[in-house]
Write a protein that holds these residues in place. Structure first.
Motif, mmCIF file in Angstrom:
data_model
loop_
_atom_site.group_PDB
_atom_site.id
_atom_site.type_symbol
_atom_site.label_atom_id
_atom_site.label_comp_id
_atom_site.label_asym_id
_atom_site.label_seq_id
_atom_site.Cartn_x
_atom_site.Cartn_y
_atom_site.Cartn_z
ATOM 1 N N ALA A 1 -6.402 0.795 -2.034
ATOM 2 C CA ALA A 1 -5.876 1.472 -0.844
ATOM 3 C C ALA A 1 -6.283 2.941 -0.864
ATOM 4 O O ALA A 1 -6.429 3.553 -1.927
ATOM 5 N N ALA B 1 0.833 -1.211 0.000
ATOM 6 C CA ALA B 1 0.000 0.000 0.000
ATOM 7 C C ALA B 1 0.863 1.255 0.000
ATOM 8 O O ALA B 1 0.509 2.276 -0.602
ATOM 9 N N VAL C 1 -2.042 4.994 -3.351
ATOM 10 C CA VAL C 1 -3.453 4.860 -2.976
ATOM 11 C C VAL C 1 -4.323 5.475 -4.065
ATOM 12 O O VAL C 1 -3.855 6.251 -4.900
ATOM 13 N N ILE D 1 -6.077 -0.512 3.321
ATOM 14 C CA ILE D 1 -5.959 -1.377 2.152
ATOM 15 C C ILE D 1 -6.917 -2.551 2.314
ATOM 16 O O ILE D 1 -7.004 -3.157 3.389
#
Length: 363
Positions: free
Chosen positions: A54, A32, A37, A74
């Motif tokens: 994520a 992650a 993300v 995540i």
């Protein structure tokens, strides 16, 4: 389960059963961070996350993200995992000082964010986009004598807001502009113990030189309007320190002198002022314009536009006391003047006069 102290990543125990579970979970959490993300502005988990999705959790989180503000979430194995995760005792690790510097790529903004201290009191943290203008926390430890962090913050924020094109570290490659709306625009060069110099250089194959342009408009940046008669256009001001603060000692000022300024008429004059000895009040010494030529101590022409010298006009009774040989003037009320003799008043004849050091004589 034993976890790392700062990020709460699961750690393998000696001879533990099913080590692949611990390893895989740790790998997912690290992924992650390394892989970035999707978003950083959600406070609640999305409805249908895909395996491996994520997010950076925004303020006031709810649902499965409750209590995990600023953490990275995540989705893996049908549930949410977090960075920072949990302590070895199973309590959530609150993102804080030990996580400063953690950097993650946010894909929906195509930008990297770093977790850091905001500098506020009480202590708080935020995700800051890389390349954002620095604020108080970045300059709070400035050397003694420099601007306080909050002042630097205010100035940098204003420049950033107005998209100032400053590049103080490299050679300018385009026009550099500082524009500020509704507040004073200031550029300061300060030196402690050495010279403070602004230098302009131009290298060219023609005879043109450098220019220092100062412009005045009424109205606003968005809607400039024409200047008015007597408007101050620009001013160069000198200051000396009194031991308490800086005091103005001299100024050179240009002023609009056109009764009705327009695109075809913009008359102006220069005015030069100094402090007299024993005073801190700046007083005009001379002015220049095309109509009245060279004037001294106000609108008093000395050399007019025709290059003719003008003596100051007195009556005999108002002449300064004689005593400085060589001074000249003009009197308007001489009585039966005789060239080379002392002037007498009470008449109606205008004549030039000069100071012999003892009396005023006609001549």
């Amino acid at each position: 389960m034993t976890t790392s102290p700062y990020l709460g990543v699961p750690q393998l125990a000696q001879a533990q059963a099913f080590p692949e579970i611990t390893f895989n979970e740790a790998f997912v959490l690290v992924q992650a961070i390394l892989n970035g993300v999707k978003d950083k502005d959600l406070s609640a988990p999305p409805g249908s996350p895909a395996e491996g999705d994520a997010y950076i959790i925004a303020a006031a989180p709810t649902g499965a993200w409750s209590g995990r503000e600023n953490a990275i979430a995540i989705y893996w194995g049908g549930s949410w995992r977090f960075v920072p995760g949990n302590t070895s005792a199973g309590s959530p690790i609150v993102p804080g000082t030990n996580n400063e510097g953690l950097t993650v790529f946010v894909r929906d903004e195509n930008a990297a964010y770093t977790f850091r201290n905001t500098g506020a009191s009480p202590l708080t943290f935020e995700w800051l986009k890389l390349g954002t203008t620095i604020d108080a926390v970045d300059v709070i430890a400035t050397p003694s004598g420099n601007l306080a962090g909050t002042n630097v913050q205010a100035q940098l924020n204003e420049l950033d807001t107005e998209k100032a094109g400053l590049d103080l570290a490299n050679t300018f490659t385009a026009n550099q502009i500082i524009q500020r709306s509704g507040v004073t625009a200031a550029f300061s060069v300060t030196s402690d113990g050495a010279g403070a110099t602004i230098t302009q250089n131009r290298y060219s194959t023609n005879g043109s030189g450098v220019s220092f342009n100062q412009r005045k408009s009424r109205g606003s940046l968005a809607t400039p309007t024409i200047v008015s008669n007597a408007d101050l256009v620009n001013q160069i001001v000198g200051f000396g320190h009194s031991g308490v603060g800086f005091v103005e000692v001299a100024n050179l000022t240009s002023v609009v002198s056109e009764p009705t300024p327009s695109t075809t008429a913009m008359g102006a004059q220069w005015r030069f002022a100094l402090n007299p000895a024993g005073s801190v009040t700046t007083t005009e010494v001379f002015r220049l314009d095309h109509t009245n030529g060279f004037q001294m101590f106000g609108a008093n022409p000395v050399i007019d536009a025709n290059r003719l010298f003008r003596r100051r006009v007195y009556t005999v009774g108002t002449l300064p006391a004689a005593g400085t040989q060589g001074r000249t003037a003009f009197v308007s009320d001489a009585n039966a003047p005789v060239w080379g003799a002392a002037v007498a008043g009470g008449g109606a004849v205008g004549v030039p006069v000069y100071d012999t050091g003892a009396a005023w004589f006609v001549g």
